[in-house]
Design a protein around this motif. Structure first.
Motif, PDB file in Angstrom:
ATOM      1  N   ALA A  63       0.843  -1.206   0.000  1.00 37.76           N
ATOM      2  CA  ALA A  63       0.000   0.000   0.000  1.00 37.76           C
ATOM      3  C   ALA A  63       0.876   1.252   0.000  1.00 37.76           C
ATOM      4  O   ALA A  63       0.598   2.216  -0.719  1.00 37.76           O
ATOM      5  N   GLY A  64       1.934   1.227   0.782  1.00 35.32           N
ATOM      6  CA  GLY A  64       2.870   2.353   0.810  1.00 35.32           C
ATOM      7  C   GLY A  64       3.593   2.509  -0.508  1.00 35.32           C
ATOM      8  O   GLY A  64       3.789   3.637  -0.991  1.00 35.32           O
ATOM      9  N   VAL A  65       3.976   1.386  -1.109  1.00 31.48           N
ATOM     10  CA  VAL A  65       4.648   1.425  -2.411  1.00 31.48           C
ATOM     11  C   VAL A  65       3.730   2.054  -3.445  1.00 31.48           C
ATOM     12  O   VAL A  65       4.152   2.915  -4.225  1.00 31.48           O
ATOM     13  N   LYS A  66       2.463   1.645  -3.426  1.00 35.37           N
ATOM     14  CA  LYS A  66       1.513   2.192  -4.399  1.00 35.37           C
ATOM     15  C   LYS A  66       1.388   3.708  -4.239  1.00 35.37           C
ATOM     16  O   LYS A  66       1.409   4.446  -5.225  1.00 35.37           O
ATOM     17  N   LEU A  67       1.306   4.159  -3.003  1.00 33.11           N
ATOM     18  CA  LEU A  67       1.188   5.593  -2.744  1.00 33.11           C
ATOM     19  C   LEU A  67       2.434   6.338  -3.224  1.00 33.11           C
ATOM     20  O   LEU A  67       2.329   7.383  -3.877  1.00 33.11           O
ATOM     21  N   VAL A  68       3.607   5.793  -2.942  1.00 32.90           N
ATOM     22  CA  VAL A  68       4.850   6.436  -3.385  1.00 32.90           C
ATOM     23  C   VAL A  68       4.894   6.507  -4.902  1.00 32.90           C
ATOM     24  O   VAL A  68       5.234   7.554  -5.480  1.00 32.90           O
ATOM     25  N   LEU A  69       4.548   5.416  -5.575  1.00 42.75           N
ATOM     26  CA  LEU A  69       4.566   5.417  -7.045  1.00 42.75           C
ATOM     27  C   LEU A  69       3.594   6.448  -7.604  1.00 42.75           C
ATOM     28  O   LEU A  69       3.905   7.151  -8.572  1.00 42.75           O
ATOM     29  N   GLU A  70       2.415   6.544  -7.002  1.00 41.02           N
ATOM     30  CA  GLU A  70       1.430   7.533  -7.461  1.00 41.02           C
ATOM     31  C   GLU A  70       1.944   8.954  -7.240  1.00 41.02           C
ATOM     32  O   GLU A  70       1.794   9.820  -8.108  1.00 41.02           O
ATOM     33  N   LEU A  71       2.545   9.197  -6.080  1.00 45.09           N
ATOM     34  CA  LEU A  71       3.072  10.532  -5.790  1.00 45.09           C
ATOM     35  C   LEU A  71       4.240  10.881  -6.711  1.00 45.09           C
ATOM     36  O   LEU A  71       4.353  12.024  -7.177  1.00 45.09           O
ATOM     37  N   GLU A  72       5.092   9.906  -6.991  1.00 44.59           N
ATOM     38  CA  GLU A  72       6.210  10.154  -7.907  1.00 44.59           C
ATOM     39  C   GLU A  72       5.705  10.471  -9.312  1.00 44.59           C
ATOM     40  O   GLU A  72       6.227  11.373  -9.972  1.00 44.59           O
ATOM     41  N   ALA A  73       4.673   9.756  -9.752  1.00 42.80           N
ATOM     42  CA  ALA A  73       4.094  10.022 -11.078  1.00 42.80           C
ATOM     43  C   ALA A  73       3.466  11.415 -11.110  1.00 42.80           C
ATOM     44  O   ALA A  73       3.634  12.159 -12.085  1.00 42.80           O
ATOM     45  N   ALA A  74       2.754  11.768 -10.050  1.00 43.49           N
ATOM     46  CA  ALA A  74       2.147  13.103  -9.982  1.00 43.49           C
ATOM     47  C   ALA A  74       3.229  14.177  -9.984  1.00 43.49           C
ATOM     48  O   ALA A  74       3.094  15.206 -10.657  1.00 43.49           O
ATOM     49  N   ASN A  75       4.306  13.933  -9.265  1.00 43.14           N
ATOM     50  CA  ASN A  75       5.405  14.888  -9.211  1.00 43.14           C
ATOM     51  C   ASN A  75       6.040  15.070 -10.594  1.00 43.14           C
ATOM     52  O   ASN A  75       6.341  16.191 -11.000  1.00 43.14           O
ATOM     53  N   ARG A  76       6.222  13.967 -11.307  1.00 41.87           N
ATOM     54  CA  ARG A  76       6.763  14.075 -12.677  1.00 41.87           C
ATOM     55  C   ARG A  76       5.840  14.917 -13.553  1.00 41.87           C
ATOM     56  O   ARG A  76       6.296  15.759 -14.325  1.00 41.87           O
ATOM     57  N   GLY A  77       4.535  14.697 -13.420  1.00 41.85           N
ATOM     58  CA  GLY A  77       3.580  15.475 -14.201  1.00 41.85           C
ATOM     59  C   GLY A  77       3.636  16.948 -13.867  1.00 41.85           C
ATOM     60  O   GLY A  77       3.614  17.802 -14.759  1.00 41.85           O
TER      61      GLY A  77
END
Length: 119
Positions: A63-77
């Motif tokens: 669950a934490g990994v998923k959140l980090v991946l989503e936040l990293e993708a949002a940050n890239r955007g």
């Protein structure tokens, strides 16, 4: 473009095929599929799998990994959006500078034509 079968992807990133399937079920990655439904992993998918492994090694749960991946993708955007806005801002500043120059020249020309004391 997905080119690697799950067995090759698992070997390349050093994890098990069942782990990869679990990551897919949890929504951590979505590999392409052939017409027959076979998973095909891209270089980007391999990078994501490596990132998942690194985050798990740091002690995060899925669950934490998923959140980090989503936040990293949002940050890239957001970073891409910011670059685009900065580029647009530079263009607007250049346009503004040109317009100010044109206005100054027009005023100078108008003043020269109207003579002293007539403006």
């Amino acid at each position: 473009m997905g080119v690697y079968a799950i067995s090759v992807a698992a070997e390349l990133v050093g994890t098990g095929q069942q782990n990869i399937r679990q990551y897919e079920r949890k929504g951590l990655l979505t590999p392409e599929r052939t017409d027959g439904g076979t998973r095909r992993y891209s270089e980007q998918d391999l990078a994501t799998l490596r990132r998942i492994g690194a985050l798990l090694d740091e002690g995060l749960n899925l669950a934490g990994v998923k959140l980090v991946l989503e936040l990293e993708a949002a940050n890239r955007g957001l970073t891409e959006d910011n670059r685009g806005l900065a580029d647009h801002n530079r263009e607007l500043r250049a346009d503004n500078k040109g317009l100010r120059k044109d206005l100054k020249e027009a005023r100078t020309e108008r003043d020269a034509q109207s003579g002293p004391g007539t403006h």
